[in-house]
Design a protein around this motif. Sequence first.
Motif, PDB file in Angstrom:
ATOM      1  N   ALA A 301       0.828  -1.204   0.000  1.00 55.52           N
ATOM      2  CA  ALA A 301       0.000   0.000   0.000  1.00 55.52           C
ATOM      3  C   ALA A 301       0.860   1.251   0.000  1.00 55.52           C
ATOM      4  O   ALA A 301       1.998   1.240   0.488  1.00 55.52           O
ATOM      5  N   SER A 302       0.324   2.330  -0.528  1.00 55.25           N
ATOM      6  CA  SER A 302       0.877   3.650  -0.249  1.00 55.25           C
ATOM      7  C   SER A 302       0.171   4.152   1.006  1.00 55.25           C
ATOM      8  O   SER A 302      -0.890   3.653   1.382  1.00 55.25           O
ATOM      9  N   LEU A 303       0.770   5.122   1.682  1.00 55.90           N
ATOM     10  CA  LEU A 303       0.185   5.641   2.917  1.00 55.90           C
ATOM     11  C   LEU A 303      -0.076   7.129   2.797  1.00 55.90           C
ATOM     12  O   LEU A 303       0.702   7.869   2.177  1.00 55.90           O
ATOM     13  N   LEU A 304      -1.168   7.561   3.404  1.00 53.62           N
ATOM     14  CA  LEU A 304      -1.505   8.974   3.458  1.00 53.62           C
ATOM     15  C   LEU A 304      -0.828   9.606   4.662  1.00 53.62           C
ATOM     16  O   LEU A 304      -0.998   9.145   5.789  1.00 53.62           O
ATOM     17  N   ASN A 305      -0.030  10.635   4.426  1.00 52.00           N
ATOM     18  CA  ASN A 305       0.557  11.385   5.538  1.00 52.00           C
ATOM     19  C   ASN A 305      -0.498  12.343   6.057  1.00 52.00           C
ATOM     20  O   ASN A 305      -0.950  13.243   5.341  1.00 52.00           O
ATOM     21  N   ALA A 306      -0.897  12.158   7.309  1.00 53.29           N
ATOM     22  CA  ALA A 306      -2.013  12.925   7.865  1.00 53.29           C
ATOM     23  C   ALA A 306      -1.691  14.404   8.013  1.00 53.29           C
ATOM     24  O   ALA A 306      -2.593  15.239   8.023  1.00 53.29           O
ATOM     25  N   THR A 307      -0.415  14.736   8.135  1.00 49.64           N
ATOM     26  CA  THR A 307      -0.041  16.125   8.367  1.00 49.64           C
ATOM     27  C   THR A 307      -0.128  16.973   7.109  1.00 49.64           C
ATOM     28  O   THR A 307      -0.692  18.070   7.115  1.00 49.64           O
ATOM     29  N   ASN A 308       0.419  16.464   5.996  1.00 45.03           N
ATOM     30  CA  ASN A 308       0.398  17.282   4.781  1.00 45.03           C
ATOM     31  C   ASN A 308      -0.605  16.797   3.736  1.00 45.03           C
ATOM     32  O   ASN A 308      -0.748  17.405   2.669  1.00 45.03           O
ATOM     33  N   GLY A 309      -1.303  15.679   4.032  1.00 45.45           N
ATOM     34  CA  GLY A 309      -2.362  15.216   3.143  1.00 45.45           C
ATOM     35  C   GLY A 309      -1.895  14.631   1.834  1.00 45.45           C
ATOM     36  O   GLY A 309      -2.673  14.505   0.887  1.00 45.45           O
ATOM     37  N   LYS A 310      -0.637  14.200   1.762  1.00 46.43           N
ATOM     38  CA  LYS A 310      -0.099  13.646   0.533  1.00 46.43           C
ATOM     39  C   LYS A 310       0.089  12.139   0.650  1.00 46.43           C
ATOM     40  O   LYS A 310       0.332  11.616   1.744  1.00 46.43           O
ATOM     41  N   TYR A 311      -0.006  11.446  -0.497  1.00 47.82           N
ATOM     42  CA  TYR A 311       0.199  10.008  -0.540  1.00 47.82           C
ATOM     43  C   TYR A 311       1.672   9.715  -0.849  1.00 47.82           C
ATOM     44  O   TYR A 311       2.266  10.339  -1.727  1.00 47.82           O
ATOM     45  N   TYR A 312       2.238   8.738  -0.131  1.00 45.70           N
ATOM     46  CA  TYR A 312       3.645   8.386  -0.329  1.00 45.70           C
ATOM     47  C   TYR A 312       3.801   6.879  -0.493  1.00 45.70           C
ATOM     48  O   TYR A 312       3.193   6.093   0.237  1.00 45.70           O
ATOM     49  N   SER A 313       4.626   6.489  -1.449  1.00 47.41           N
ATOM     50  CA  SER A 313       5.037   5.099  -1.566  1.00 47.41           C
ATOM     51  C   SER A 313       6.206   4.876  -0.620  1.00 47.41           C
ATOM     52  O   SER A 313       6.880   5.834  -0.219  1.00 47.41           O
ATOM     53  N   PRO A 314       6.510   3.617  -0.276  1.00 44.44           N
ATOM     54  CA  PRO A 314       7.644   3.340   0.620  1.00 44.44           C
ATOM     55  C   PRO A 314       8.993   3.292  -0.079  1.00 44.44           C
ATOM     56  O   PRO A 314       9.856   2.492   0.273  1.00 44.44           O
ATOM     57  N   LEU A 315       9.199   4.134  -1.092  1.00 51.48           N
ATOM     58  CA  LEU A 315      10.520   4.283  -1.700  1.00 51.48           C
ATOM     59  C   LEU A 315      11.476   4.911  -0.700  1.00 51.48           C
ATOM     60  O   LEU A 315      11.068   5.728   0.134  1.00 51.48           O
ATOM     61  N   TYR A 316      12.764   4.576  -0.801  1.00 47.10           N
ATOM     62  CA  TYR A 316      13.706   5.072   0.196  1.00 47.10           C
ATOM     63  C   TYR A 316      13.815   6.593   0.193  1.00 47.10           C
ATOM     64  O   TYR A 316      14.089   7.204   1.231  1.00 47.10           O
ATOM     65  N   THR A 317      13.570   7.224  -0.945  1.00 49.07           N
ATOM     66  CA  THR A 317      13.608   8.687  -0.984  1.00 49.07           C
ATOM     67  C   THR A 317      12.536   9.293  -0.088  1.00 49.07           C
ATOM     68  O   THR A 317      12.752  10.338   0.546  1.00 49.07           O
ATOM     69  N   ASN A 318      11.370   8.642  -0.013  1.00 49.69           N
ATOM     70  CA  ASN A 318      10.293   9.144   0.838  1.00 49.69           C
ATOM     71  C   ASN A 318      10.557   8.882   2.316  1.00 49.69           C
ATOM     72  O   ASN A 318      10.051   9.595   3.182  1.00 49.69           O
ATOM     73  N   ALA A 319      11.346   7.834   2.606  1.00 47.59           N
ATOM     74  CA  ALA A 319      11.760   7.589   3.996  1.00 47.59           C
ATOM     75  C   ALA A 319      12.714   8.678   4.458  1.00 47.59           C
ATOM     76  O   ALA A 319      12.640   9.146   5.599  1.00 47.59           O
ATOM     77  N   THR A 320      13.616   9.095   3.571  1.00 50.50           N
ATOM     78  CA  THR A 320      14.555  10.159   3.928  1.00 50.50           C
ATOM     79  C   THR A 320      13.829  11.491   4.120  1.00 50.50           C
ATOM     80  O   THR A 320      14.163  12.268   5.021  1.00 50.50           O
ATOM     81  N   ILE A 321      12.811  11.756   3.301  1.00 50.77           N
ATOM     82  CA  ILE A 321      12.006  12.962   3.495  1.00 50.77           C
ATOM     83  C   ILE A 321      11.402  12.971   4.898  1.00 50.77           C
ATOM     84  O   ILE A 321      11.339  14.010   5.559  1.00 50.77           O
ATOM     85  N   ALA A 322      10.974  11.803   5.367  1.00 47.30           N
ATOM     86  CA  ALA A 322      10.346  11.708   6.685  1.00 47.30           C
ATOM     87  C   ALA A 322      11.303  12.064   7.823  1.00 47.30           C
ATOM     88  O   ALA A 322      10.864  12.476   8.898  1.00 47.30           O
ATOM     89  N   LEU A 323      12.614  11.893   7.611  1.00 47.44           N
ATOM     90  CA  LEU A 323      13.571  12.254   8.659  1.00 47.44           C
ATOM     91  C   LEU A 323      13.599  13.748   8.904  1.00 47.44           C
ATOM     92  O   LEU A 323      14.021  14.208   9.977  1.00 47.44           O
ATOM     93  N   GLY A 324      13.167  14.519   7.925  1.00 53.00           N
ATOM     94  CA  GLY A 324      13.105  15.964   8.100  1.00 53.00           C
ATOM     95  C   GLY A 324      14.461  16.581   8.360  1.00 53.00           C
ATOM     96  O   GLY A 324      15.457  16.241   7.724  1.00 53.00           O
ATOM     97  N   SER A 325      14.508  17.457   9.330  1.00 54.54           N
ATOM     98  CA  SER A 325      15.729  18.224   9.603  1.00 54.54           C
ATOM     99  C   SER A 325      16.533  17.668  10.777  1.00 54.54           C
ATOM    100  O   SER A 325      17.380  18.356  11.334  1.00 54.54           O
ATOM    101  N   ILE A 326      16.262  16.425  11.159  1.00 55.64           N
ATOM    102  CA  ILE A 326      17.011  15.825  12.258  1.00 55.64           C
ATOM    103  C   ILE A 326      18.493  15.775  11.894  1.00 55.64           C
ATOM    104  O   ILE A 326      18.868  15.369  10.799  1.00 55.64           O
TER     105      ILE A 326
END
Length: 442
Positions: A301-326
């Motif tokens: 499945a793709s998942l809906l990010n509840a905060t920004n309302g966008k759909y994301y696939s589990p590609l590694y690029t989207n995992a890195t986006i999730a790390l944010g500014s840490i």
Amino acid sequence: MKSSKRKICQVLALAISSISASAAMAAGPLVQGGGSSLVAPTIGNLTATPPGEIGLFGTSEATFTYYSVGSGAGQSAFLFNAPSNFGTGVTGTVDFANSDAALSTAQVTSYNNTGLGSTEGPLIQIPYIVTAITIPVINAPAVTSTTTPQTTPGQTHSISLNDSDLCGIFSGKIKDWNAVVNPENGSFYSATSKPITVVYRADSSGTSELLTRHLHAVCTTANTATGVTFVDSLTFANTTAFPSGVPSNFIGATGSGGVHTTLVGYSSAGTPAAVAYLSPDYANQFLAPSSSSASNPLAVASLLNATNGKYYSPLYTNATIALGSISAPSGATAAGNPNLWVPVAGETGYTALANPASGYPVSGTSQIIVSQCYLSSTVSKAVVDFLTDHYTNASFASLVNGNGFDTVPSSFKTAIVADFLSNTSGFGLDIGDSGTCSGVGR
């Protein structure tokens, strides 16, 4: 006579070749570790096909061996230097461990203050790779979306789930696809009943920890089965979350391979419908193009990010986006705290990782745990050189990406090399540091 001599020479040549091959396999000291099944195909072993990092590193300095036993067993093996955690008959020293779950503050404190840290040197815990946790959907309703991203070979769009779907399915509140709400239109996915089997990790698993960390952050009494309260845990079916035990439609499997095998069996049989959680390298080759562990593809499945309302696939690029500014810890004191490299509950950055503002919602890092001190300088050098290749060598980075993961952000790479692999930071945290490691080591 000539024929006999030729045969003798051929036999001798084969014998010498065999001896040479055995010597090559046994070159240098044994450096052994284990733990996470998520990273096992990436790390590999000398005989792995395609080769993993151990194969790329070779045997000129040491012979690395990795045991895929799950994150919890890997943590325990390292903390107590207990090689038997890797399997019956395994002896020697536990030189490193990999875990998708971070060590707790209590574990680090106990090791350094009353555990082996006093005789074997401090432990180092650093992020190894960035990963998404996929949600495989087996025998699910047909995909009708025209907007969701691709997640699986041969498709254009994917079935998508939101946090309420995840909380409902993994708590047992939702047991049929006709009760799963499509976040795109707010309607149920299928009017036809398709009972769902939930496949979970029955062992102590960092993959479970990354999922339950997110569920703990987003699940409420409204979207979760009565009596179920998710906690951040390596054990999915823990008694705090499920005080009465897991629901009857849940089935446990051991290791990433066990989950994959169970799901492939359901997919081939056409029944039952199933939902699970799994690392990309065991899901499919759209996400992990060079992983042989994903050669029997699973729809995810793709998942809906509840905060920004966008759909994301589990590609590694989207995992890195999730790390944010840490960012990596700065300064000697912070850099010397293993928990600041991988935020745990109560540390800055933990909440952002549990429920990211953007990117794929169930994402995080998988860690490597090593000792700062080894009694053998040869082992110490081999560990440093292996890690240096992992963090700085383009071939290693390509292997990581090919298995569906991302390398850690550049700020982390720079800090890891400076603090632990070279001491250019001057903090004295480097592996084999002469001041810290005088007379101690594992």
